[in-house]
Write a protein that holds these residues in place. Structure first.
Motif, short mmCIF file in Angstrom:
data_model
loop_
_atom_site.label_atom_id
_atom_site.label_comp_id
_atom_site.label_asym_id
_atom_site.label_seq_id
_atom_site.Cartn_x
_atom_site.Cartn_y
_atom_site.Cartn_z
N THR A 1 62.70 61.12 37.94
CA THR A 1 61.87 60.08 37.35
C THR A 1 61.30 59.24 38.48
OG1 THR A 1 63.27 59.99 35.39
CG2 THR A 1 61.83 58.11 35.79
N LEU A 2 60.00 59.09 38.46
CA LEU A 2 59.31 58.26 39.46
C LEU A 2 58.46 57.23 38.74
CD1 LEU A 2 57.93 61.01 41.86
CD2 LEU A 2 59.89 59.53 42.26
N GLU A 3 58.21 56.16 39.42
CA GLU A 3 57.26 55.18 38.90
C GLU A 3 56.30 54.84 40.02
OE1 GLU A 3 57.21 50.57 37.41
OE2 GLU A 3 58.87 51.84 36.75
N TRP A 4 55.05 55.15 39.82
CA TRP A 4 54.01 54.79 40.77
C TRP A 4 53.22 53.64 40.16
CZ3 TRP A 4 51.49 60.16 42.16
CH2 TRP A 4 52.37 60.89 42.97
N LYS A 5 53.06 52.61 40.91
CA LYS A 5 52.28 51.47 40.44
C LYS A 5 50.96 51.43 41.20
CE LYS A 5 56.22 48.83 39.01
NZ LYS A 5 56.92 47.57 39.00
N ILE A 6 49.93 51.10 40.47
CA ILE A 6 48.61 50.96 41.06
C ILE A 6 48.26 49.48 41.05
CG2 ILE A 6 46.15 51.47 40.78
CD1 ILE A 6 47.08 54.09 39.37
N ASN A 7 47.91 48.97 42.21
CA ASN A 7 47.45 47.59 42.31
C ASN A 7 45.93 47.60 42.27
OD1 ASN A 7 49.99 46.26 42.65
ND2 ASN A 7 50.06 47.11 44.71
N MET A 8 45.38 46.82 41.37
CA MET A 8 43.93 46.76 41.20
C MET A 8 43.45 45.35 41.53
SD MET A 8 41.14 48.43 40.06
CE MET A 8 41.80 49.74 39.04
N ASP A 9 42.56 45.26 42.48
CA ASP A 9 41.94 43.98 42.83
C ASP A 9 40.48 44.03 42.42
OD1 ASP A 9 44.20 42.77 44.09
OD2 ASP A 9 43.83 44.02 45.85
N LEU A 10 40.04 43.01 41.72
CA LEU A 10 38.64 42.90 41.29
C LEU A 10 38.04 41.66 41.91
CD1 LEU A 10 39.35 43.70 37.58
CD2 LEU A 10 38.08 45.17 39.12
N GLN A 11 36.81 41.79 42.39
CA GLN A 11 36.12 40.65 42.98
C GLN A 11 34.69 40.64 42.48
OE1 GLN A 11 35.81 40.74 47.25
NE2 GLN A 11 35.91 38.51 47.34
N GLU A 12 34.29 39.53 41.90
CA GLU A 12 32.94 39.41 41.36
C GLU A 12 32.14 38.44 42.23
OE1 GLU A 12 30.67 38.04 37.27
OE2 GLU A 12 32.79 38.52 37.21
N ASP A 13 30.93 38.85 42.57
CA ASP A 13 30.03 38.01 43.36
C ASP A 13 28.63 38.17 42.76
OD1 ASP A 13 28.99 36.36 45.35
OD2 ASP A 13 28.72 38.03 46.75
N GLU A 14 28.15 37.11 42.14
CA GLU A 14 26.85 37.14 41.47
C GLU A 14 26.87 38.22 40.38
OE1 GLU A 14 24.10 35.07 42.23
OE2 GLU A 14 25.40 33.98 43.59
N ASP A 15 26.03 39.25 40.54
CA ASP A 15 25.90 40.31 39.54
C ASP A 15 26.67 41.58 39.91
OD1 ASP A 15 24.23 38.68 38.04
OD2 ASP A 15 22.41 39.45 38.99
N THR A 16 27.51 41.52 40.93
CA THR A 16 28.23 42.71 41.41
C THR A 16 29.74 42.50 41.31
OG1 THR A 16 26.44 43.22 42.95
CG2 THR A 16 28.55 44.26 43.38
N THR A 17 30.43 43.51 40.79
CA THR A 17 31.89 43.50 40.74
C THR A 17 32.40 44.66 41.58
OG1 THR A 17 31.86 42.59 38.50
CG2 THR A 17 33.91 43.59 39.24
N GLN A 18 33.33 44.36 42.48
CA GLN A 18 33.97 45.37 43.33
C GLN A 18 35.41 45.52 42.87
OE1 GLN A 18 32.70 47.04 46.08
NE2 GLN A 18 30.69 46.11 45.85
#
Length: 100
Positions: free
Chosen positions: A4-21
């Motif tokens: 049994t394994l657990e992989w976690k994904i870290n998601m970072d979101l950054q919004e600047d004006e009309d663009t989201t990264q």
């Protein structure tokens, strides 16, 4: 053998004006993979930040999945399973392109 394994994904979101990264990071213990995704809102569209978040995040996850698949194919080849050429034969979603 049961594992049994657990992989976690870290998601970072950054919004600047009309663009989201978005940057999705998966650490498997052996490899650290980072997927990237971008969403750009048409200035004429209504400003709904959740849509940009969802699009950028899904694109980052898709990038992460492609990288993880390449890593798996490489590991298969290194293990001597003889499937290193499989990646060339199959398209990005497991379908086979027409014979060349």
């Amino acid at each position: 053998m049961t594992r049994t394994l657990e992989w976690k994904i870290n998601m970072d979101l950054q919004e600047d004006e009309d663009t989201t990264q978005a940057h999705a990071v998966l650490d498997t213990g052996k490899s650290r993979i980072t997927g990237h995704g971008t969403a750009r809102r048409n200035p004429e569209d209504e400003d709904v930040p959740l849509i940009g978040d969802e699009l950028a995040a899904s694109r980052a996850m898709s990038d992460l999945a492609r990288q993880l698949m390449r890593l798996a194919y490489r590991d298969i080849g290194e293990a001597g399973a003889g499937m290193a050429a499989e990646e060339e034969r199959q398209g990005p979603y497991g379908w086979s392109p027409p014979d060349r």
